[in-house]
Each structure stands twice: as structure tokens, then as C-alpha cells.
Design an enzyme around this catalytic site. Structure first.
Site, PDB file in Angstrom:
ATOM      1  CE1 TYR A   1      45.647 103.386  -2.481  1.00 27.89           C
ATOM      2  CE2 TYR A   1      44.623 105.543  -2.698  1.00 27.89           C
ATOM      3  CZ  TYR A   1      45.561 104.716  -2.119  1.00 27.89           C
ATOM      4  OH  TYR A   1      46.431 105.210  -1.189  1.00 27.89           O
ATOM      5  CD  GLU A  34      46.229 107.567   0.996  1.00 31.88           C
ATOM      6  OE1 GLU A  34      45.545 107.702  -0.032  1.00 31.88           O
ATOM      7  OE2 GLU A  34      47.179 106.756   1.086  1.00 31.88           O
ATOM      8  CE1 TYR A  40      64.073 119.044  -2.669  1.00 36.15           C
ATOM      9  CE2 TYR A  40      62.008 119.546  -3.785  1.00 36.15           C
ATOM     10  CZ  TYR A  40      63.322 119.093  -3.814  1.00 36.15           C
ATOM     11  OH  TYR A  40      63.867 118.674  -5.004  1.00 36.15           O
ATOM     12  N   GLY A  45      74.697 115.908   5.918  1.00 35.42           N
ATOM     13  CA  GLY A  45      74.415 116.544   4.634  1.00 35.42           C
ATOM     14  C   GLY A  45      73.151 117.378   4.672  1.00 35.42           C
ATOM     15  CB  VAL A  46      70.558 118.018   2.079  1.00 42.08           C
ATOM     16  CG1 VAL A  46      69.914 116.679   1.713  1.00 42.08           C
ATOM     17  CG2 VAL A  46      69.585 119.163   1.870  1.00 42.08           C
ATOM     18  N   GLY A  47      70.362 116.464   5.261  1.00 39.30           N
ATOM     19  CA  GLY A  47      69.470 115.963   6.316  1.00 39.30           C
ATOM     20  C   GLY A  47      69.297 116.931   7.476  1.00 39.30           C
ATOM     21  CG  LEU A  48      71.692 120.748   7.648  1.00 33.18           C
ATOM     22  CD1 LEU A  48      70.747 121.647   6.932  1.00 33.18           C
ATOM     23  CD2 LEU A  48      72.846 121.555   8.196  1.00 33.18           C
ATOM     24  CB  THR A  49      66.222 120.641   5.613  1.00 32.92           C
ATOM     25  OG1 THR A  49      65.998 119.263   5.299  1.00 32.92           O
ATOM     26  CG2 THR A  49      67.176 121.242   4.591  1.00 32.92           C
ATOM     27  N   PRO A  50      65.189 119.367   8.370  1.00 30.73           N
ATOM     28  CG  PRO A  50      64.794 117.071   8.710  1.00 30.73           C
ATOM     29  CD  PRO A  50      65.466 118.031   7.779  1.00 30.73           C
ATOM     30  N   GLY A 103      64.638 109.408   0.632  1.00 31.84           N
ATOM     31  CA  GLY A 103      64.356 108.714  -0.624  1.00 31.84           C
ATOM     32  C   GLY A 103      63.118 107.868  -0.487  1.00 31.84           C
TER      33      GLY A 103
HETATM   34  C1  LIG Z   1      60.435 113.374   3.297  1.00 30.06           C
HETATM   35  C2  LIG Z   1      61.482 113.926   2.358  1.00 30.06           C
HETATM   36  C3  LIG Z   1      62.104 115.121   2.650  1.00 30.06           C
HETATM   37  C4  LIG Z   1      63.096 115.615   1.811  1.00 30.06           C
HETATM   38  N1  LIG Z   1      63.704 116.793   2.127  1.00 30.06           N
HETATM   39  C5  LIG Z   1      64.684 117.277   1.338  1.00 30.06           C
HETATM   40  C6  LIG Z   1      65.346 118.499   1.657  1.00 30.06           C
HETATM   41  O1  LIG Z   1      65.060 119.151   2.665  1.00 30.06           O
HETATM   42  N2  LIG Z   1      66.317 118.956   0.809  1.00 30.06           N
HETATM   43  C7  LIG Z   1      66.670 118.250  -0.315  1.00 30.06           C
HETATM   44  O2  LIG Z   1      67.556 118.713  -1.046  1.00 30.06           O
HETATM   45  N3  LIG Z   1      66.059 117.089  -0.629  1.00 30.06           N
HETATM   46  C8  LIG Z   1      65.070 116.597   0.156  1.00 30.06           C
HETATM   47  N4  LIG Z   1      64.428 115.427  -0.195  1.00 30.06           N
HETATM   48  C9  LIG Z   1      64.804 114.759  -1.462  1.00 30.06           C
HETATM   49  C10 LIG Z   1      63.987 115.356  -2.623  1.00 30.06           C
HETATM   50  O3  LIG Z   1      62.631 115.017  -2.482  1.00 30.06           O
HETATM   51  C11 LIG Z   1      64.433 114.835  -3.986  1.00 30.06           C
HETATM   52  O4  LIG Z   1      64.439 113.434  -3.961  1.00 30.06           O
HETATM   53  C12 LIG Z   1      65.788 115.372  -4.393  1.00 30.06           C
HETATM   54  O5  LIG Z   1      65.756 116.790  -4.488  1.00 30.06           O
HETATM   55  C13 LIG Z   1      66.210 114.773  -5.748  1.00 30.06           C
HETATM   56  O6  LIG Z   1      65.217 115.049  -6.678  1.00 30.06           O
HETATM   57  P1  LIG Z   1      65.587 115.386  -8.197  1.00 30.06           P
HETATM   58  O7  LIG Z   1      64.314 115.563  -8.949  1.00 30.06           O
HETATM   59  O8  LIG Z   1      66.579 116.468  -8.262  1.00 30.06           O
HETATM   60  O9  LIG Z   1      66.303 114.050  -8.628  1.00 30.06           O
HETATM   61  P2  LIG Z   1      65.650 112.844  -9.457  1.00 30.06           P
HETATM   62  O10 LIG Z   1      65.360 113.286 -10.837  1.00 30.06           O
HETATM   63  O11 LIG Z   1      64.541 112.301  -8.621  1.00 30.06           O
HETATM   64  O12 LIG Z   1      66.864 111.870  -9.497  1.00 30.06           O
HETATM   65  C14 LIG Z   1      67.317 111.226  -8.311  1.00 30.06           C
HETATM   66  C15 LIG Z   1      68.774 110.881  -8.480  1.00 30.06           C
HETATM   67  O13 LIG Z   1      68.954 109.946  -9.520  1.00 30.06           O
HETATM   68  C16 LIG Z   1      70.082 110.299 -10.308  1.00 30.06           C
HETATM   69  N5  LIG Z   1      69.959 109.731 -11.702  1.00 30.06           N
HETATM   70  C17 LIG Z   1      69.898 110.395 -12.864  1.00 30.06           C
HETATM   71  N6  LIG Z   1      69.815 109.527 -13.896  1.00 30.06           N
HETATM   72  C18 LIG Z   1      69.825 108.299 -13.372  1.00 30.06           C
HETATM   73  C19 LIG Z   1      69.797 106.978 -13.919  1.00 30.06           C
HETATM   74  N7  LIG Z   1      69.723 106.774 -15.218  1.00 30.06           N
HETATM   75  N8  LIG Z   1      69.820 105.928 -13.054  1.00 30.06           N
HETATM   76  C20 LIG Z   1      69.896 106.116 -11.723  1.00 30.06           C
HETATM   77  N9  LIG Z   1      69.950 107.334 -11.169  1.00 30.06           N
HETATM   78  C21 LIG Z   1      69.905 108.410 -11.970  1.00 30.06           C
HETATM   79  C22 LIG Z   1      70.086 111.813 -10.255  1.00 30.06           C
HETATM   80  O14 LIG Z   1      71.391 112.331 -10.474  1.00 30.06           O
HETATM   81  C23 LIG Z   1      69.667 112.079  -8.830  1.00 30.06           C
HETATM   82  O15 LIG Z   1      70.784 112.087  -7.980  1.00 30.06           O
HETATM   83  C24 LIG Z   1      63.444 114.913   0.645  1.00 30.06           C
HETATM   84  C25 LIG Z   1      62.796 113.714   0.344  1.00 30.06           C
HETATM   85  C26 LIG Z   1      61.830 113.220   1.190  1.00 30.06           C
HETATM   86  C27 LIG Z   1      61.154 111.924   0.840  1.00 30.06           C
HETATM   87  C1  HEM Z   2      47.427  99.821  -2.097  1.00 33.01           C
HETATM   88  C2  HEM Z   2      48.035 100.616  -2.950  1.00 33.01           C
HETATM   89  C3  HEM Z   2      49.340 101.300  -2.716  1.00 33.01           C
HETATM   90  C4  HEM Z   2      50.435 100.919  -2.007  1.00 33.01           C
HETATM   91  C5  HEM Z   2      50.629  99.644  -1.208  1.00 33.01           C
HETATM   92  C6  HEM Z   2      51.424 101.975  -2.137  1.00 33.01           C
HETATM   93  C7  HEM Z   2      52.666 101.954  -1.539  1.00 33.01           C
HETATM   94  C8  HEM Z   2      53.589 102.975  -1.623  1.00 33.01           C
HETATM   95  C9  HEM Z   2      54.903 102.967  -0.992  1.00 33.01           C
HETATM   96  C10 HEM Z   2      55.460 101.837  -0.141  1.00 33.01           C
HETATM   97  C11 HEM Z   2      55.498 104.139  -1.290  1.00 33.01           C
HETATM   98  C12 HEM Z   2      56.898 104.579  -0.869  1.00 33.01           C
HETATM   99  C13 HEM Z   2      56.859 105.368   0.397  1.00 33.01           C
HETATM  100  C14 HEM Z   2      58.247 105.830   0.782  1.00 33.01           C
HETATM  101  O1  HEM Z   2      59.123 105.012   0.937  1.00 33.01           O
HETATM  102  O2  HEM Z   2      58.441 107.016   0.909  1.00 33.01           O
HETATM  103  C15 HEM Z   2      54.595 104.890  -2.115  1.00 33.01           C
HETATM  104  C16 HEM Z   2      54.863 106.144  -2.628  1.00 33.01           C
HETATM  105  C17 HEM Z   2      54.137 106.686  -3.656  1.00 33.01           C
HETATM  106  N1  HEM Z   2      52.925 106.263  -4.118  1.00 33.01           N
HETATM  107 FE1  HEM Z   2      51.874 104.673  -3.440  1.00 33.01          FE
HETATM  108  N2  HEM Z   2      50.912 102.965  -2.915  1.00 33.01           N
HETATM  109  C18 HEM Z   2      49.648 102.595  -3.301  1.00 33.01           C
HETATM  110  C19 HEM Z   2      48.800 103.327  -4.086  1.00 33.01           C
HETATM  111  C20 HEM Z   2      49.170 104.433  -4.807  1.00 33.01           C
HETATM  112  C21 HEM Z   2      48.322 105.112  -5.761  1.00 33.01           C
HETATM  113  C22 HEM Z   2      46.875 104.751  -6.057  1.00 33.01           C
HETATM  114  C23 HEM Z   2      49.072 106.118  -6.295  1.00 33.01           C
HETATM  115  C24 HEM Z   2      48.680 107.118  -7.372  1.00 33.01           C
HETATM  116  C25 HEM Z   2      48.171 106.777  -8.532  1.00 33.01           C
HETATM  117  C26 HEM Z   2      50.370 106.088  -5.660  1.00 33.01           C
HETATM  118  C27 HEM Z   2      51.409 106.964  -5.904  1.00 33.01           C
HETATM  119  C28 HEM Z   2      52.564 107.039  -5.168  1.00 33.01           C
HETATM  120  C29 HEM Z   2      53.588 108.040  -5.403  1.00 33.01           C
HETATM  121  C30 HEM Z   2      53.557 109.107  -6.483  1.00 33.01           C
HETATM  122  C31 HEM Z   2      54.570 107.827  -4.431  1.00 33.01           C
HETATM  123  C32 HEM Z   2      55.851 108.650  -4.221  1.00 33.01           C
HETATM  124  C33 HEM Z   2      57.042 107.955  -4.680  1.00 33.01           C
HETATM  125  C34 HEM Z   2      57.714 108.616  -5.815  1.00 33.01           C
HETATM  126  O3  HEM Z   2      57.408 109.751  -6.137  1.00 33.01           O
HETATM  127  O4  HEM Z   2      58.563 107.950  -6.377  1.00 33.01           O
HETATM  128  N3  HEM Z   2      50.389 105.069  -4.767  1.00 33.01           N
HETATM  129  N4  HEM Z   2      53.433 104.168  -2.298  1.00 33.01           N
END
Ligand SMILES: Cc1cc2nc3c(=O)[nH]c(=O)nc-3n(C[C@H](O)[C@H](O)[C@H](O)COP(=O)(O)OP(=O)(O)OC[C@H]3O[C@@H](n4cnc5c(N)ncnc54)[C@H](O)[C@@H]3O)c2cc1C
Ligand code: HEM
Length: 421
Positions: free
Chosen positions: A95, A137, A208, A276-281, A415
Site C-alpha cells: 500500500y 485483508e 479461476y 459460456g465459461v461462467g458455468l465453472t462456479p 473481469g
Molecule cells: C473471480 C474470477 C473467476 C474467474 N474464473 C474463470 C474460470 O473459471 N475460467 C476461465 O476461463 N476464466 C476465469 N476467469 C478469467 C481469468 O481470470 C482470466 O481473466 C482469463 O483466463 C484471461 O486471462 P489471460 O491471461 O488468458 O488473458 P489476458 O492476457 O489477461 O488478456 C485478456 C484479454 O485481452 C485480449 N488482448 C490481447 N491483446 C490486447 C490488446 N492489445 N488490447 C486489448 N485486449 C487485448 C486477450 O486476447 C484476452 O482476451 C475468472 C476471473 C475472475 C475475476
Molecule cells: C487503497 C488502495 C487500493 C484500492 C482502492 C484498490 C482497488 C482495486 C480495485 C477496485 C480492483 C478491481 C477489483 C475487481 O473488479 O475485481 C483491484 C484489483 C487489484 N488490485 Fe487493488 N486497490 C488498492 C491497493 C492495491 C495494492 C496496494 C496493490 C498491490 C500493489 C493492488 C493490486 C491489485 C491487483 C493486482 C488487482 C487485480 C486486478 C488485475 O490483476 O488486473 N491493489 N484493486
């Protein structure tokens, strides 16, 4: 604690920062990742490409600052963020890094020196918000520490089985390399998986949902391959690494199951609506509910397909483009054949000539609740939604129109930034 004067300073500058939009978040992330390259293994570098995460974190700070007189504004999403942070192993010192970089970015965007009282006001506001997250946390980390089978940090798991479930989705069965117990997670929860992504020369974490039944000696995730969304774009980093480069016997790292989307009450009817893949949970919830209500005698006596009057019902409503991309289809239909308290309703946008209405699918088209038998949507059931955000919005609205109470509708977005419907 912020003084009234500080609160005013913060509120006055929110609109300018919001307008700067990308400028603030871009500057913030670039600065932070340049000075703290280890965070590239914490943040989603895919989201850096698309800007999704940038908007989420900075956006949440701005939303908080904007409503600084009513800090409760973030309350509904705090739990979601806290679970995600814990699942990513984010700790109190992180933080400070975010705070320092955010303040420098604000100073840069507003063109005021770091010594200005305005930056002091923002620092106080950020500290308050960070304090809320750090405390919440810590509670979750303590819970993990005291839960049998759970763990803190990253734990090595072997891919014991890799199984193709559809044209796009593959399941990974994961067993802990230490051979020790697994925690009794809540069906619907997710893990964060971390794997080395060769294209980035970095490890990357992704969430996931667990698609397995709690209590098994493995964790199962089912991953959709994310193909490029537009010409010239890369595929998803982690999903394509898992599909293409991770094989049975390989190691991945997981953090402990987390998340605030999980089955709340097995003693009511439960309606699970996914796309779609939303069926996992939903698969995990279904396995769990069936195990809870298992009664082989009554099943044999009554036969499948006839709802048992004494059992709470599970209604599994699922939308897929076609059977080619419908994962875990056989597993689900076997469960439905064996359990008279599980009713399934499948909507395919495209159906094949040999597919039979009423057996292979129940609706040709997108999932429309008006086409679902009314008894599958009881008024006093709990409802769970998971799928693309527009799909969830649509189903949520349709459920409200049917008079389902919003407190009984729960949703999970796959997402970042999709903080419920
Ligand atoms: C709570 C939770 C549960 C989840 N459960 C599942 C699950 O059960 N199964 C599952 O399959 N996924 C699940 N996901 C989604 C998963 O976490 C990933 O987000 C997913 O697998 C995509 O990750 P990635 O690294 O393959 O894609 P990323 O590298 O993160 O890319 C995301 C998308 O951006 C696209 N992209 C590439 N280049 C660009 C660009 N230049 N600009 C914009 N977009 C671009 C990619 O093609 C891709 O579609 C879950 C997510 C959450 C938050
Ligand atoms: C007060 C401070 C913070 C706020 C308000 C904040 C807020 C958020 C929010 C809104 C999300 C998205 C949640 C979702 O939609 O799923 C998120 C995800 C995340 N946060 Fe924070 N956060 C804070 C601090 C931090 C810190 C200190 C870290 C680590 C250095 C961090 C790392 C991440 C990461 C890695 C994600 C996952 C998103 C991704 O992987 O793209 N956050 N946070």
C-alpha cells in the site's frame, strides 16, 4: 484523520483528476511498475494492454475521494476487492508503494509540488482508505491461517490431469505437491493461479473459479482459451500458456481459495444461471448441493427427471453458442440423469441437425427467461449469475421484472472492474 479543509481540497480536485482519466492512471502505472518491477508479477499485464485494471484501482480511489463525507460508498465492493487482494497476496507494505506513486501522479497531473498542502490532503485520504483495506485483508489472512488445509502465499500444485472439455475450455486437475490436505472451500470460490508466461518472461496471476466438488483430493479449474480479439492482438497470456504450454506433471502455483461469491444456502431452491465459461462456479455448487442432498434410495424409487417433493431443487440454466463450446456437458447431464432434484435448461444459439430439442438443448437462441418453464424460476429461491457482464445485466433485469428480490440475486464477473450488477 482528515481535517474539513483537507476534505474540501480533495473533493475540489477529484473532477480534474477524473477528467484526466487515462493520464492519471497511465502515469501512475508506468511510474509504479518502472520503480517496482517486481509488481509486474502481481498486476495483470494483459490489463495493462487493455487499461482495465488501471481504471479499476485509480477509479476506486477517486470514487472514494469524491464521496469522502460518506466513505460507505465503497462498502458494497470492498469485500470483493479484499478477497481479490488476499488471493493475490497483497500486503500492507504494498500500500505504501501504491500510495507513493499515486501521490506523485496526482502532483504531476495537477502540476502542484509534492510539498503542497493539497498533496498532504490526498495522502491523508489515501491512508484512510488503505487502512480500511489493510484491516479487512488481515482478517482474511488470519482466517486462512486458522483454516485446516488452507495456506498463505503460493503453494505448488502438480497438474495431475488435463482434460479437454470443449473446443475452447480445458480442465486442469491440480494436486498439492506437498501431499498435505486441502481446505474445505465454499462452492463458487476461486483460486489465483500463477504461471510463468514465456512471452513476457514473467510470472502472471489470474483468478479461476473452482469447478470441482469441495472435499475432493484435488482442485479443478476449467479454463477458456482467450483467442486474439482483433487482428494483430495477442491471445490471452495465461489461458494460452495453460492450454499450449502446461502439460500433465507440470507445476503451477496457487493461492488459497477465496472470493465472496459462493453458495449461501443449500436448504432453499437454487437457480444457477450461466453463460459460456461462467458455468465453472455453478458446477462446483451443483456437485456440492447434490452431495448434500444425496439419497440413493429415493432416487431409485422415484426415477430421474421427476422432481422429488421432499428435496430442494437445483435449476441449472446455461447459455452457450453451441454444443461445440459447451464445456462439462456430459458431466452435467450425467448428474441430471442420476439426480431428480437437478433440472437443466440449455440454450444454444446454433443447434446441429442431429441435436434433439428437450434432450440436447431446450431453447434455440439466446437464454430468455420468458422461454424457461415458470417452475424453474421459483419466487423464493436464491439466484446465482455468472457470465459476460451484458448477459448478467440482462438476466438480472429479467429476474427483477419477475419479482425476484434483489437480495436473492448474486453475481460474479470474470473481469476486473465488474463489481456486481
Ligand atoms: C473471480 C474470477 C473467476 C474467474 N474464473 C474463470 C474460470 O473459471 N475460467 C476461465 O476461463 N476464466 C476465469 N476467469 C478469467 C481469468 O481470470 C482470466 O481473466 C482469463 O483466463 C484471461 O486471462 P489471460 O491471461 O488468458 O488473458 P489476458 O492476457 O489477461 O488478456 C485478456 C484479454 O485481452 C485480449 N488482448 C490481447 N491483446 C490486447 C490488446 N492489445 N488490447 C486489448 N485486449 C487485448 C486477450 O486476447 C484476452 O482476451 C475468472 C476471473 C475472475 C475475476
Ligand atoms: C487503497 C488502495 C487500493 C484500492 C482502492 C484498490 C482497488 C482495486 C480495485 C477496485 C480492483 C478491481 C477489483 C475487481 O473488479 O475485481 C483491484 C484489483 C487489484 N488490485 Fe487493488 N486497490 C488498492 C491497493 C492495491 C495494492 C496496494 C496493490 C498491490 C500493489 C493492488 C493490486 C491489485 C491487483 C493486482 C488487482 C487485480 C486486478 C488485475 O490483476 O488486473 N491493489 N484493486
Amino acid at each position: 484523520m482528515l481535517t474539513e479543509e483537507q476534505k474540501q481540497l480533495v473533493k475540489d480536485t477529484v473532477p480534474v483528476l477524473k477528467e484526466s482519466g487515462v493520464a492519471l492512471t497511465d502515469y501512475f502505472y508506468k511510474r509504479m511498475l518502472r520503480n517496482n518491477p517486481h509488481l509486474k508479477e502481481v498486476f495483470n499485464m494483459g490489463h495493462q494492454r487493455s487499461g482495465a485494471q488501471a481504471k479499476a484501482l485509480a477509479g476506486a480511489v477517486l470514487a472514494y475521494a469524491e464521496n469522502i463525507d460518506d466513505p460507505g460508498v465503497l462498502a458494497p465492493v470492498i469485500e470483493l476487492i479484499v478477497h481479490k487482494h488476499v488471493s493475490l497476496n497483497i500486503k500492507a507494505p504494498d500500500y505504501n508503494i501504491v500510495g507513493e506513486n499515486l501521490l506523485h501522479s496526482i502532483s504531476e497531473v495537477l502540476s502542484v509540488p509534492m510539498e503542497d498542502p493539497l498533496i498532504g490532503a490526498w495522502e491523508a485520504a489515501y491512508q484512510d482508505l488503505a487502512g480500511i483495506f489493510i484491516a479487512a485483508e488481515k482478517k482474511l489472512y488470519d482466517e486462512h491461517q486458522s483454516t485446516p488445509g488452507s495456506w498463505l502465499g503460493w503453494r505448488a500444485f502438480t497438474v495431475s490431469r488435463k482434460m479437454k472439455e470443449s473446443e475452447e475450455i480445458t480442465s486442469f486437475y491440480l494436486k498439492p505437491e506437498d501431499g498435505q490436505a486441502l481446505p474445505d472451500y465454499k462452492p463458487g470460490q476461486y483460486v489465483t493461479l500463477r504461471v510463468f508466461v514465456p512471452e513476457l518472461n514473467l510470472k502472471q496471476p489470474r483468478q479461476y473459479s473452482l469447478s470441482s466438488q469441495p472435499g475432493a483430493d484435488y482442485l479443478r479449474i476449467s479454463v477458456k482459451r482467450e483467442d486474439p480479439r482483433a487482428e494483430g492482438q495477442d491471445p490471452g497470456y495465461v489461458s494460452s500458456t495453460l492450454h499450449n504450454a502446461v502439460s500433465e506433471g507440470d507445476t503451477v502455483e496457487l493461492s488459497a481459495p477465496a472470493g465472496n461469491f459462493f453458495l449461501l444456502n443449500p436448504n432453499v431452491d437454487n437457480v444457477l444461471i450461466s453463460a459460456g465459461v461462467g458455468l465453472t462456479p455453478m458446477m462446483s455448487m451443483t456437485h456440492h448441493l447434490l452431495a448434500e442432498t444425496a439419497d440413493p434410495n429415493s432416487r431409485l424409487a422415484q426415477g430421474a427427471g421427476t422432481p422429488a417433493p421432499d428435496k430442494k431443487q437445483i435449476f441449472f440454466l446455461h447459455a452457450a453458442r453451441s454444443s461445440d463450446v459447451h464445456a462439462l456437458r456430459q458431466e452435467l447431464s450425467t448428474l441430471a440423469d442420476q439426480n431428480n432434484n437437478l433440472q437443466i435448461f440449455i440454450a444454444y444459439e446454433q443447434v446441429k441437425e442431429n441435436e434433439v430439442h428437450g434432450k440436447d438443448y431446450h431453447l434455440h437462441g439466446r437464454l430468455d427467461l420468458n422461454a424457461v418453464p415458470a417452475e424453474y424460476l421459483p419466487a423464493d429461491a436464491d439466484y446465482y449469475l455468472c457470465g459476460p457482464v451484458p448477459f448478467m445485466h440482462e438476466q438480472y433485469r429479467a429476474l427483477l421484472e419477475r419479482g425476484i428480490a434483489k437480495e436473492r440475486i448474486h453475481s460474479e464477473a470474470f473481469g476486473t472492474g465488474g463489481v456486481g450488477v
